[in-house]
Design a protein around this motif. Structure first.
Motif, short mmCIF file in Angstrom:
data_model
loop_
_atom_site.label_atom_id
_atom_site.label_comp_id
_atom_site.label_asym_id
_atom_site.label_seq_id
_atom_site.Cartn_x
_atom_site.Cartn_y
_atom_site.Cartn_z
N ALA A 25 0.86 -1.37 0.00
CA ALA A 25 -0.14 0.03 0.26
C ALA A 25 1.01 1.34 0.17
CB ALA A 25 -0.95 0.00 1.21
N LEU A 26 1.98 1.47 0.64
CA LEU A 26 2.72 2.54 0.70
C LEU A 26 3.56 2.68 -0.47
CD1 LEU A 26 4.53 1.97 4.37
CD2 LEU A 26 2.96 3.73 3.63
N THR A 27 3.99 1.41 -1.20
CA THR A 27 4.60 1.61 -2.41
C THR A 27 3.69 2.24 -3.57
OG1 THR A 27 6.26 0.01 -1.86
CG2 THR A 27 5.73 0.28 -4.36
N ASP A 28 2.55 1.58 -3.49
CA ASP A 28 1.43 2.22 -4.44
C ASP A 28 1.08 3.66 -4.14
OD1 ASP A 28 -0.62 1.49 -6.29
OD2 ASP A 28 -2.02 1.97 -4.99
N ALA A 29 0.98 4.08 -2.84
CA ALA A 29 0.90 5.46 -2.76
C ALA A 29 1.97 6.35 -3.28
CB ALA A 29 0.67 5.34 -0.94
N VAL A 30 3.15 5.98 -3.05
CA VAL A 30 4.43 6.64 -3.49
C VAL A 30 4.08 6.79 -5.06
CG1 VAL A 30 6.81 6.89 -3.54
CG2 VAL A 30 5.77 6.17 -1.64
N ALA A 31 3.87 5.87 -5.61
CA ALA A 31 3.61 5.69 -6.88
C ALA A 31 2.66 6.64 -7.69
CB ALA A 31 3.67 4.21 -7.53
N HIS A 32 1.61 6.79 -6.60
CA HIS A 32 0.53 7.66 -7.11
C HIS A 32 0.57 9.03 -6.64
CE1 HIS A 32 -1.61 3.86 -8.09
NE2 HIS A 32 -2.46 4.68 -8.73
N GLY A 33 1.79 9.34 -6.25
CA GLY A 33 2.25 10.86 -6.01
C GLY A 33 1.69 11.37 -4.80
N TYR A 34 1.00 10.90 -3.87
CA TYR A 34 0.67 11.40 -2.44
C TYR A 34 1.61 12.18 -1.80
CZ TYR A 34 -3.65 8.83 -2.68
OH TYR A 34 -4.97 8.49 -3.02
N ASP A 35 1.25 13.32 -1.55
CA ASP A 35 2.32 14.22 -0.57
C ASP A 35 2.76 13.55 0.61
OD1 ASP A 35 2.50 16.49 -2.61
OD2 ASP A 35 0.59 16.85 -2.08
N VAL A 36 1.56 12.99 1.39
CA VAL A 36 1.77 12.46 2.68
C VAL A 36 0.94 11.19 2.83
CG1 VAL A 36 0.07 13.96 3.80
CG2 VAL A 36 1.99 12.81 5.12
N VAL A 37 1.47 10.11 3.23
CA VAL A 37 0.82 9.01 3.98
C VAL A 37 0.83 8.69 5.37
CG1 VAL A 37 0.28 6.33 3.63
CG2 VAL A 37 1.18 7.78 1.55
N VAL A 38 -0.19 8.81 6.01
CA VAL A 38 0.03 8.54 7.48
C VAL A 38 -0.92 7.36 7.75
CG1 VAL A 38 -0.54 9.54 9.89
CG2 VAL A 38 -0.26 11.03 7.84
N THR A 39 -0.01 6.39 8.26
CA THR A 39 -0.73 4.97 8.82
C THR A 39 -0.89 5.06 10.26
OG1 THR A 39 1.55 4.17 9.38
CG2 THR A 39 1.10 3.92 7.19
N THR A 40 -1.90 4.22 10.57
CA THR A 40 -2.32 3.98 11.99
C THR A 40 -2.29 2.54 12.21
OG1 THR A 40 -3.93 4.56 13.64
CG2 THR A 40 -4.71 4.44 11.33
N GLY A 41 -1.68 2.23 13.34
CA GLY A 41 -1.75 0.60 13.75
C GLY A 41 -0.46 0.16 13.30
N GLY A 42 -0.04 -1.04 13.83
CA GLY A 42 1.13 -1.97 13.83
C GLY A 42 2.40 -1.44 14.14
N THR A 43 2.32 -0.64 14.97
CA THR A 43 3.52 0.14 15.65
C THR A 43 3.74 -0.36 17.00
OG1 THR A 43 2.27 1.97 16.64
CG2 THR A 43 3.22 2.28 14.29
N GLY A 44 3.10 -1.35 17.45
CA GLY A 44 3.47 -2.09 18.85
C GLY A 44 4.48 -3.01 18.72
N LEU A 45 4.50 -3.80 20.00
CA LEU A 45 5.55 -4.59 20.34
C LEU A 45 4.97 -6.19 19.86
CD1 LEU A 45 6.70 -3.36 23.85
CD2 LEU A 45 7.58 -2.87 21.60
N THR A 46 3.81 -6.40 19.60
CA THR A 46 3.44 -7.90 19.27
C THR A 46 4.06 -8.32 18.17
OG1 THR A 46 1.29 -7.24 17.73
CG2 THR A 46 1.21 -7.36 20.29
N PRO A 47 4.16 -9.87 17.97
CA PRO A 47 4.95 -10.20 16.77
C PRO A 47 4.39 -9.85 15.45
CG PRO A 47 4.61 -11.87 18.58
CD PRO A 47 3.74 -10.89 19.02
N THR A 48 3.04 -9.57 15.46
CA THR A 48 2.49 -9.08 14.25
C THR A 48 2.43 -7.63 13.80
OG1 THR A 48 0.27 -8.99 15.03
CG2 THR A 48 0.91 -11.15 14.16
N ASP A 49 2.89 -6.95 14.66
CA ASP A 49 3.16 -5.22 14.47
C ASP A 49 4.49 -5.14 13.76
OD1 ASP A 49 0.91 -4.21 15.85
OD2 ASP A 49 1.93 -4.50 17.92
N LEU A 50 4.37 -4.93 12.31
CA LEU A 50 5.48 -4.61 11.32
C LEU A 50 5.33 -3.70 10.60
CD1 LEU A 50 5.32 -8.62 10.21
CD2 LEU A 50 6.99 -7.59 11.88
N THR A 51 4.46 -2.57 10.88
CA THR A 51 4.30 -1.38 10.02
C THR A 51 5.89 -0.51 10.13
OG1 THR A 51 1.96 -1.20 10.48
CG2 THR A 51 3.09 0.69 9.90
N PRO A 52 6.64 -0.56 10.95
CA PRO A 52 7.64 0.35 10.92
C PRO A 52 8.70 -0.52 10.07
CG PRO A 52 7.03 0.22 13.03
CD PRO A 52 6.15 -0.49 12.59
#
Length: 169
Positions: free
Chosen positions: A52-79
């Motif tokens: 989704a991030l790669t697609d957003a960059v390709a579509h020329g968004y100025d800013v992409v803000v994500t929410t979620g996936g920043t914690g310590l659990t094994p499935t939190d992989l957004t960073p």
């Protein structure tokens, strides 16, 4: 006008187990900050975030803000997914966001969210809670237009200093 995309990284929201609450709030706060906002786009954490991030960059968004996936659990992989996409980090944004919430919620310092630039797109990771989104936008909102102007190649505004003032003698 700043073109913004909101991406919610949540396995459970993507599966329809519960509704996304932080994404719609984030979209509203970005719109309140003067952005033209798309999303929230809800994706499971992990590879779908990188896609989704790669697609957003390709579509020329100025800013992409994500929410979620920043914690310590094994499935939190957004960073980790964000690091795959960005060219340069902007650590001050992520540091300030963590500090913004720590007095109210000491666990705010456990967020692993990052911020960086991919091409000409600013990407910022926020926590998945509505409080984390509010705290993050309290930090990001006031600097967003300047950050985007800088990414576009703009100069820093310069205050007048003593060398700019004619000698009054």
């Amino acid at each position: 006008m700043i073109r913004a995309l909101v991406i919610t990284a949540s396995n459970r929201a993507a599966a329809g187990i519960y509704p996304d609450r932080s994404g719609p709030l984030l979209a509203k706060l970005l719109a309140d900050a003067g952005c033209r906002v798309d999303g929230p786009q809800v994706v499971p954490d992990g590879e779908p975030v990188a896609e989704a991030l790669t697609d957003a960059v390709a579509h020329g968004y100025d800013v992409v803000v994500t929410t979620g996936g920043t914690g310590l659990t094994p499935t939190d992989l957004t960073p980790e997914m964000t690091r795959r996409v960005i060219d340069r980090e902007v650590p001050g944004i992520a540091e300030a966001i963590r500090l913004q919430g720590r007095d109210k919620v000491p666990a705010a310092i456990l967020s692993r969210g990052i911020a960086g630039i991919a091409g000409r797109t600013l990407i910022v990771n926020l926590p998945g809670s509505t409080g984390g989104v509010r705290d993050g936008m309290a930090v990001l909102g006031p600097v967003l237009a300047h950050a985007i102007e800088q990414i576009r190649g703009g100069d820093h505004p310069r205050p007048a200093d003593e060398t700019d003032i004619p000698d009054a003698r």
